[in-house]
Design a protein around this motif. Sequence first.
Motif, PDB file in Angstrom:
ATOM      1  N   UNK A  37       0.849  -1.190   0.000  1.00 21.51           N
ATOM      2  CA  UNK A  37       0.000   0.000   0.000  1.00 21.51           C
ATOM      3  C   UNK A  37       0.882   1.236   0.000  1.00 21.51           C
ATOM      4  N   UNK A  38       0.560   2.172  -0.882  1.00 15.93           N
ATOM      5  CA  UNK A  38       1.197   3.483  -0.894  1.00 15.93           C
ATOM      6  C   UNK A  38       0.143   4.498  -0.473  1.00 15.93           C
ATOM      7  N   UNK A  39       0.482   5.353   0.477  1.00 16.01           N
ATOM      8  CA  UNK A  39      -0.473   6.367   0.906  1.00 16.01           C
ATOM      9  C   UNK A  39      -0.849   7.302  -0.234  1.00 16.01           C
ATOM     10  N   UNK A  40      -1.948   8.014  -0.072  1.00 14.79           N
ATOM     11  CA  UNK A  40      -2.471   8.851  -1.149  1.00 14.79           C
ATOM     12  C   UNK A  40      -1.768  10.192  -1.274  1.00 14.79           C
ATOM     13  N   UNK A  41      -0.800  10.458  -0.400  1.00 16.72           N
ATOM     14  CA  UNK A  41      -0.137  11.760  -0.410  1.00 16.72           C
ATOM     15  C   UNK A  41       1.372  11.622  -0.525  1.00 16.72           C
ATOM     16  N   UNK A  42       1.971  12.600  -1.212  1.00 16.08           N
ATOM     17  CA  UNK A  42       3.410  12.794  -1.138  1.00 16.08           C
ATOM     18  C   UNK A  42       3.627  14.113  -0.405  1.00 16.08           C
ATOM     19  N   UNK A  43       4.554  14.099   0.550  1.00 19.53           N
ATOM     20  CA  UNK A  43       4.850  15.284   1.337  1.00 19.53           C
ATOM     21  C   UNK A  43       6.177  15.866   0.876  1.00 19.53           C
ATOM     22  N   UNK A  44       6.180  17.179   0.625  1.00 21.67           N
ATOM     23  CA  UNK A  44       7.410  17.875   0.229  1.00 21.67           C
ATOM     24  C   UNK A  44       7.940  18.646   1.432  1.00 21.67           C
ATOM     25  N   UNK A  45       9.161  18.312   1.836  1.00 25.60           N
ATOM     26  CA  UNK A  45       9.840  18.987   2.940  1.00 25.60           C
ATOM     27  C   UNK A  45      10.977  19.842   2.383  1.00 25.60           C
TER      28      UNK A  45
ATOM     29  N   UNK B 281      15.109  19.422   6.756  1.00 24.62           N
ATOM     30  CA  UNK B 281      14.327  19.978   7.858  1.00 24.62           C
ATOM     31  C   UNK B 281      13.066  19.148   8.060  1.00 24.62           C
ATOM     32  N   UNK B 282      12.322  19.466   9.121  1.00 22.45           N
ATOM     33  CA  UNK B 282      11.016  18.857   9.359  1.00 22.45           C
ATOM     34  C   UNK B 282       9.895  19.805   8.962  1.00 22.45           C
ATOM     35  N   UNK B 283      10.195  20.747   8.069  1.00 23.40           N
ATOM     36  CA  UNK B 283       9.198  21.719   7.626  1.00 23.40           C
ATOM     37  C   UNK B 283       8.501  21.214   6.363  1.00 23.40           C
ATOM     38  N   UNK B 284       7.215  20.892   6.480  1.00 20.29           N
ATOM     39  CA  UNK B 284       6.431  20.460   5.325  1.00 20.29           C
ATOM     40  C   UNK B 284       6.049  21.682   4.501  1.00 20.29           C
ATOM     41  N   UNK B 285       6.400  21.660   3.219  1.00 18.13           N
ATOM     42  CA  UNK B 285       6.047  22.750   2.316  1.00 18.13           C
ATOM     43  C   UNK B 285       4.695  22.499   1.671  1.00 18.13           C
TER      44      UNK B 285
ATOM     45  N   UNK C 192      18.180   9.106   8.185  1.00 17.90           N
ATOM     46  CA  UNK C 192      18.603   9.401   6.816  1.00 17.90           C
ATOM     47  C   UNK C 192      17.447   9.222   5.844  1.00 17.90           C
ATOM     48  N   UNK C 193      16.604   8.193   6.065  1.00 14.75           N
ATOM     49  CA  UNK C 193      15.574   7.881   5.073  1.00 14.75           C
ATOM     50  C   UNK C 193      14.152   7.848   5.634  1.00 14.75           C
ATOM     51  N   UNK C 194      13.967   8.015   6.953  1.00 15.83           N
ATOM     52  CA  UNK C 194      12.646   7.875   7.571  1.00 15.83           C
ATOM     53  C   UNK C 194      12.287   9.142   8.349  1.00 15.83           C
ATOM     54  N   UNK C 195      11.049   9.584   8.179  1.00 13.15           N
ATOM     55  CA  UNK C 195      10.525  10.680   8.991  1.00 13.15           C
ATOM     56  C   UNK C 195       9.666  10.110  10.122  1.00 13.15           C
ATOM     57  N   UNK C 196       9.723  10.700  11.330  1.00 17.65           N
ATOM     58  CA  UNK C 196       8.879  10.216  12.435  1.00 17.65           C
ATOM     59  C   UNK C 196       7.403  10.360  12.083  1.00 17.65           C
ATOM     60  N   UNK C 197       6.596   9.359  12.380  1.00 14.18           N
ATOM     61  CA  UNK C 197       5.180   9.412  12.016  1.00 14.18           C
ATOM     62  C   UNK C 197       4.405  10.529  12.698  1.00 14.18           C
ATOM     63  N   UNK C 198       4.890  11.035  13.828  1.00 11.26           N
ATOM     64  CA  UNK C 198       4.157  12.084  14.529  1.00 11.26           C
ATOM     65  C   UNK C 198       4.087  13.379  13.727  1.00 11.26           C
ATOM     66  N   UNK C 199       4.912  13.521  12.693  1.00  9.54           N
ATOM     67  CA  UNK C 199       4.856  14.705  11.845  1.00  9.54           C
ATOM     68  C   UNK C 199       3.621  14.724  10.953  1.00  9.54           C
ATOM     69  N   UNK C 200       2.973  13.557  10.788  1.00 14.06           N
ATOM     70  CA  UNK C 200       1.928  13.432   9.779  1.00 14.06           C
ATOM     71  C   UNK C 200       0.550  13.119  10.329  1.00 14.06           C
TER      72      UNK C 200
END
Length: 399
Positions: A216-224, A228-232, A313-321
Amino acid sequence: MKLLLIKVSQMFCLIPFGLLLTVSCSNNSQPTPIDDDNGNNRPEVTAPVPYLVEVGPDYYPFPHHAPTMNADQYQVLLDELFIINGFGNYQGSGDFESMYMHDGLDIVLNNGTDLFFITNGTVVKILDHLAGSKMLIVEDETNPNFGWAYVHIDNFDVQLGQKVWRGQYLGEVSFYGIEHIHLTRVAKHPSLTWSEGYLSVEPSHLFLFHDDEAPIIGSSVYSFMAGTDQIIAQNDSSPVFGSIDLVIPVRETGRYAESVETTGAKARWLPKVLTWNIQNEANEILLDRSFDFEHLYIDFDYNYDYLREQASIIIKPPQLFTGVPWYLEGFTYLMISRLPQIDAPRTLNDNDRLLHWDTQKLNSEGDAVYPNGRYKLTIQAIDTNGNTITQSMWIEVQN
């Protein structure tokens, strides 16, 4: 269709995998029991123990696959198989400080479940002073410099340097929390002894289990903003520019990744291969990359700080989303723009942090590779059994 080799004494039957309950082989001989009714006074093992159900030469038996299991019992094992954590995904309580890179298969089993060595080898590491985290490492006999780590075990009776055999009784599951064994495929570290650390290797393709469901791939791509942990932006909700870290939620599914009984947590499990590309509105591919987790080696030196650094390096914490508790969040949020293109096994390193999508990149003539406009990100995820999902999302660039 995968085939399963069933061996009963000296008889062999090759039957379609999944039809174990309707096809049988018969022979009056039975394998010699390897233990008494109480699991005590097990005889010394001096050779591999024959399995009543053999999984074939290309696969390893699961560690709770007792050699004396018949076809019906083995089918129950497969039906109840639940792997709550896989290789390469995040583990932790959801924030960066507690997050680290998981390096094996967490097979949910009740404490006290009998375990068996899955290959011939030599015991090269024993950790037996931490209740709930006791472990053994066995180096392969036929493939030196590789082996298996069995973690969350107890009541084993082996010595450092002892020879052990495939099918020999190992011990039993022992863990505080969701009861399970952690099984890791390990490789000899080039600069450490087995007692100091090892490299962890993706193991799922070495086991035979039924799976006909795509990841399963989620329906969103997040651009940071890179680094940083700043979602654009989420998809094309806002324009992006400059150096971007692209993040997608992804997870594996299937019978083995969903609990038969409620455990209070959701499986975190990654597909084997991720490929992605960026196209302009004329469908020209401007950037493409592929990453096979089978090529990823996780550097494990018993230092969770270093495991956390590799995860970051390759994983963002889930609490950001999401506000969903981490243990119910089955997705791993991967920075796909940081996944390196590799053709041979290697570990992640700090240079991979510099990988990103540069929307302001120029070609050799000095023209913009990504002029202002909309771009399609297409992601494909492939699991160990070849099940595939492809998904596309749009991103707007405004440099």
